[in-house]
Design a protein around this motif. Sequence first.
Motif, PDB file in Angstrom:
ATOM      1  N   GLU A  61      -1.631  -3.268  -3.450  1.00  0.00           N
ATOM      2  CA  GLU A  61      -1.013  -4.568  -3.203  1.00  0.00           C
ATOM      3  C   GLU A  61      -2.018  -5.656  -3.529  1.00  0.00           C
TER       4      GLU A  61
ATOM      5  N   ARG B  48       2.032  -8.461  -3.682  1.00  0.00           N
ATOM      6  CA  ARG B  48       2.889  -7.747  -4.619  1.00  0.00           C
ATOM      7  C   ARG B  48       2.344  -6.348  -4.888  1.00  0.00           C
ATOM      8  N   LEU B  49       3.244  -5.359  -4.939  1.00  0.00           N
ATOM      9  CA  LEU B  49       2.839  -3.988  -5.245  1.00  0.00           C
ATOM     10  C   LEU B  49       2.786  -3.777  -6.747  1.00  0.00           C
TER      11      LEU B  49
ATOM     12  N   GLY C 167       5.715 -11.972  -0.259  1.00  0.00           N
ATOM     13  CA  GLY C 167       4.437 -11.341   0.055  1.00  0.00           C
ATOM     14  C   GLY C 167       3.508 -12.194   0.893  1.00  0.00           C
TER      15      GLY C 167
END
Length: 447
Positions: free
Chosen positions: A119, A123-124, A374
């Motif tokens: 992450e 955001r992944l 996020g």
Amino acid sequence: MLWKPATSSGDAAPVIGAPQPTPIEGATALKVRIHQRLLEFLNLGLLDKTPRESLRLEIRGAVSALLADEKRILNLSQTDQLIEDVLDELLGLGPLEPLLKDETVSDILINTHSVVYVERFGRLERTDVRFQDTRHLVRIINKIVAAVGRRVDESQPMVDARLADGSRVNAIIPPLAVDGPLVSIRKFAKSPIRMERLLELGSISSDMSHLLRAIVQSHRNVLISGGTGSGKTTLLNALSAFISDEERIVTIEDSAELQLQQPHVGRLETRPANIEGKGEIAQRDLVRNALRMRPDRIIVGEVRAGEAFDMLQAMNTGHDGSMTTVHANSPRDALSRVEQMIGMAGLEISPRSIRQQIASAINIVIQAERMDDGRRRVVSISEVVGMEEDVISIQEIFRFRRQGRGSGGGVSGEFETTGVRPRFIDVLAARGVELPYIDFSAGRRSV
């Protein structure tokens, strides 16, 4: 002598021409294979005592010989990278080391040996990091958990641990993990995130930060609520910076990760049961023991079960200013969860008595949330004001009002007042805590 003694005089060196396994293409396989061969010749007891630069020079010659034996030709850059990777395998956590050093990475999520996500900025994203096979990944897991006196195997396939920097690690292996080992690493900043940084990130408003500082300095008991990854521990660290250096603090955690900056801190950590199912020390045991350690404040990393009752007892018996966190989706849910956890203590107490204990012990509930984009924000600050019949009465002071999506796709909104003036304002004055003027008028945009 870094190398194991040879059968003849002189230092041992990697044996050239030794039988080799079937060559496997790929940098990861080559790195692991060379690492495994080096282990045959290295004096492992001296590894931690040898400076990394000295070790690099020693390893370079051995790696060059092993590469020649592998019939692999690498340029200088590739060789340097291979040496760094081998050093990471020897001294660190192998393929994880670059991710652990990357300050933009906040979480590392390993889904079997071949899939690793991270992450970044909420955001992944999938990475190119790979482990050679399941055995390689399990070896790295065991290296992590062994450092804190824990283990993972078929008889105990789940484990919580931490890295040297306090980063939280959870691992689960087969047979519970069907496709292969799963590992989650929650990284923590090398230096704790302070309230000033939360202001820069837009996680909180200036008015809210001033109020929270006053809350901590006036010894209000605080419950921080939020979902997984919402920033509860980060916020707890930030709040703890407002505690005076003259106070004695005892922290209690399942996996020690709080980064308190005060000089007088006693850190306690739970212990799981051994292979015979004995020797477990639970949070509840540590909370009871902490009461005998003359703390001014007790900070419990997270309450999950019966220790909630002992925590409330501490808050109600002279340990004002104590803090803890709980998983919940709203301030009202947080208080309900605490009530349920007190029920887990197995005590014969009526629901009304439990709620009275909660209303008397907890003064402030802070709700943190991880937004769709996020970003993490403090979405509510509420005050517990007592009981109304059989219901705990709370009033919201600040909240975050969502307004939709911004041009960049992020969640837009603003912090605002609810029109409620906190009842504890008089307590601040009595304790000599100064609070800058805040206009609590309803609907005012909080700056």
